[in-house]
Design a protein around this motif. Structure first.
Motif, PDB file in Angstrom:
ATOM      1  N   GLN A 182       0.819  -1.215   0.000  1.00 56.83           N
ATOM      2  CA  GLN A 182       0.000   0.000   0.000  1.00 56.83           C
ATOM      3  C   GLN A 182       0.848   1.258   0.000  1.00 56.83           C
ATOM      4  OE1 GLN A 182      -3.492  -0.248  -0.259  1.00 56.83           O
ATOM      5  NE2 GLN A 182      -3.268   1.899  -0.847  1.00 56.83           N
ATOM      6  N   ASP A 198       0.246   4.243  -2.608  1.00 57.99           N
ATOM      7  CA  ASP A 198       0.039   5.624  -2.159  1.00 57.99           C
ATOM      8  C   ASP A 198       1.096   6.562  -2.739  1.00 57.99           C
ATOM      9  OD1 ASP A 198      -2.036   4.558  -0.652  1.00 57.99           O
ATOM     10  OD2 ASP A 198      -0.958   4.695   1.253  1.00 57.99           O
ATOM     11  N   ASN A 228      -7.135   0.035  -2.623  1.00 58.98           N
ATOM     12  CA  ASN A 228      -6.802  -0.219  -1.229  1.00 58.98           C
ATOM     13  C   ASN A 228      -6.598  -1.722  -1.076  1.00 58.98           C
ATOM     14  OD1 ASN A 228      -7.873  -1.173   1.557  1.00 58.98           O
ATOM     15  ND2 ASN A 228      -7.201   0.956   1.856  1.00 58.98           N
ATOM     16  N   ILE A 229      -5.372  -2.119  -0.819  1.00 56.00           N
ATOM     17  CA  ILE A 229      -5.031  -3.543  -0.779  1.00 56.00           C
ATOM     18  C   ILE A 229      -5.807  -4.275   0.300  1.00 56.00           C
ATOM     19  CG2 ILE A 229      -3.185  -5.216  -0.371  1.00 56.00           C
ATOM     20  CD1 ILE A 229      -1.251  -3.188  -1.669  1.00 56.00           C
TER      21      ILE A 229
END
Length: 178
Positions: free
Chosen positions: A101, A105, A166-167
């Motif tokens: 993530q 990001d 979003n993992i």
């Protein structure tokens, strides 16, 4: 038999005049990246290209070891409604495989800097109009549904409702735990 070398294919990105700026932007984001040779317009062919001698023509650069070429080709037709004006579309995009993530990001925020636009399902357009897919590597396995076809369906449904991926949310959907 064709000659073999380290990179047979180099993507060429056609810009009106921001090729060098774009190359600097991209190489500041990706590891193992650098700007290589820069070439300039000369008087030769001026009646065809209409660019002043000394203006940047091409910029060779690498992103994470992959070669690219930025071409300041300008607009071949000054009429903005012409079919000859070249613009980037989503028909060609670059996928960034992210291990976690933090990487999702990082690339998401960096590529949006300076006026980029968010899309859906992990897609965005940077300030130059180039499309990128910022994707966790796990998603390929989850959507492939190996051993868990229902999990793949759930992950796909969850992804379709996301902008930046979003993992943890995708993992929970895949596992059926959230």
């Amino acid at each position: 038999m064709p000659l073999s070398h380290s990179s047979l294919i180099t993507p060429c990105l056609w810009f009106d005049h921001e090729g060098e700026e774009a190359a600097k932007f991209y190489t500041s984001i990706f590891p193992d990246s650098e700007i290589g040779q820069v070439s300039y317009y000369t008087e030769a062919g001026h009646d065809h290209h209409h660019q002043p001698a000394g203006k940047v023509l091409t910029v060779n650069f690498t992103l994470s070891g992959t070669p690219f070429l930025a071409l300041n080709g300008g607009s071949p037709d000054p009429n903005p409604d012409s079919n000859l004006n070249f613009k980037f579309t989503e028909a060609i995009s670059f996928q960034i495989d992210c291990k976690d993530q933090d990487e999702v990001d990082y690339y998401w925020s960096k590529l949006l800097e300076g006026g980029g636009k968010e899309g859906h399902c992990g897609w965005l357009k940077d300030r130059f109009g180039v499309s990128w897919q910022v994707v966790p590597v796990q998603l390929k396995e989850w959507l492939g549904g190996k051993g868990n076809g229902e999990g793949g369906k759930r992950a796909m449904e969850r992804m379709m409702g996301m902008v930046k991926l979003n993992i943890e949310g995708l993992r929970k959907a895949y596992e059926g735990t959230g």
